[in-house]
Write an enzyme that holds these catalytic residues in place. Sequence first.
Site, mmCIF file in Angstrom:
data_model
loop_
_atom_site.group_PDB
_atom_site.id
_atom_site.type_symbol
_atom_site.label_atom_id
_atom_site.label_comp_id
_atom_site.label_asym_id
_atom_site.label_seq_id
_atom_site.Cartn_x
_atom_site.Cartn_y
_atom_site.Cartn_z
ATOM 1 N N HIS A 101 2.476 -1.321 2.275
ATOM 2 C CA HIS A 101 3.201 -0.762 3.426
ATOM 3 C C HIS A 101 2.149 -0.259 4.427
ATOM 4 O O HIS A 101 1.067 0.173 4.017
ATOM 5 C CB HIS A 101 4.000 0.487 3.063
ATOM 6 C CG HIS A 101 5.036 0.369 1.984
ATOM 7 N ND1 HIS A 101 4.741 0.392 0.655
ATOM 8 C CD2 HIS A 101 6.384 0.301 2.062
ATOM 9 C CE1 HIS A 101 5.873 0.333 -0.060
ATOM 10 N NE2 HIS A 101 6.887 0.271 0.772
ATOM 11 N N ASP A 104 0.749 3.079 3.511
ATOM 12 C CA ASP A 104 -0.167 3.139 2.364
ATOM 13 C C ASP A 104 -1.619 3.047 2.792
ATOM 14 O O ASP A 104 -2.501 3.496 2.065
ATOM 15 C CB ASP A 104 0.044 1.944 1.402
ATOM 16 C CG ASP A 104 1.466 1.802 0.917
ATOM 17 O OD1 ASP A 104 2.183 2.815 0.889
ATOM 18 O OD2 ASP A 104 1.853 0.664 0.581
#
Length: 437
Positions: A101, A104
Amino acid sequence: MSSRFFAGIDSIPFEGPESTSALAFRHYNPDEVVMGKRMEEHLRVAVCYWHNFVWPGTDPFGGQTFDRPWFPGDTMDLCRMKADAAFDMFQLLKAPYFCFHDYDVRPEHDSHADNLRDLQVMTEYFAGKMEETGTKLLWGTANMTSNRRFMGGASTNPDPEVFAFAAATVKACMDATHALNGENYVLWGGREGYETLLNTDLGREDAQMGRFMNLVVEHKHRIGFKGTILIEPKPQEPSKHQYDFDVATVYGFLKRHGLENEIKVNIEQGHAILAGHTFEHEIAMAQALGIFGSIDMNRNDYQSGWDTDQFPNSVPEVALAYYHILQGGGFTSGGTNFDAKLRRQSIEPEDLLIAHIGGMDVCARAVKAAAAMIEDGALSAPLDARYAGWDTPEAQDMLAGKRSFEEIEAEVLAKDIQPVAKSGRQELLENIVNGYV
Ligand code: XLS
Ligand code: NI
Ligand code: NI
């Protein structure tokens, strides 16, 4: 190779079933040929970024238990240090793919401009790492659950400014995925749902999500992204009720918004369990509806009622999942993403490797069992026999809409048709499966 984070561990060899080493594969042998294809190409293993390198080990009753040198990951230097450790792990495991993501991999900011800039910098950093290590991107995605701005939903938010921010966020993540030659783009709608109907207009929220997913597809075609767009169903958590409840519900949504030929599903074991299904039910349903895409491999605790994201360890269960995947022709752009996390007391770097080795070994045994069942026709022969009556011209005409209720009734009367009950042979079939796992 030598890694700063995984110090002292240079490689994880395949040693075969007799090995007693914790840091060796016993069953996952990428080059072993299964049903005419290398095991690595069947499984298409991906390691996820979030559970391994971002999640700090928190639970609702306690804080961080993992001590990683890049925590809290809020500067670009820490993000690069995190990426270095992540790519070391992909290489050690010889995992061909990873997934991430935006949230992240970069620090999180209030402004889209800042998020976009940092994501673009990290995208370039990833491109270098991917080139260097040969790791590929199975899928990219946007995290639209963690930041407070998304607490009332992303595309389904009552505030159009949140819809717009979500659109800009997904565009940025699709562009990053495209730049890294990602093979899919995933949307999991964790907060696309509601906490209470007292403040929720279901009709509006369905229309908003339908428009949003059409925007995703329009953007995909505009930029020439060749990957597959995937929705990941889940019935609840974090929302009380999530709109993408299960595969069948997603299919209804896609049909309603004219997207059934554009979007497929990413099916997660734990989410299937939460929806009251088995993993293989969700996979078989997606195959039957023509929307099977990819899987998130994990294991849910059957008692907890939430998404425990444990590493898989049941060969019989995983074998049935791969059985349906292989029956449907195997993965095309999809793969096996380990959306699984350590237990919060497993605090050593080595635990990350051991968890994946075990999971990959389980998948290897399972895919071999599934392939053997297919090669022997162990389940397909009895299945074909069970439906064989439908091969007659009369039966085919009924299916093809060539006979009305009146005509069918007339035949039942004329021939005095009295169906003979036949055994479903469930125990026999279960015994057959047990012979393979
Ligand atoms: C959460 C989901 C999530 C998706 C990616 O339950 O599984 O991890 O896979 O956003
Ligand atoms: Ni998932
Ligand atoms: Ni999940």
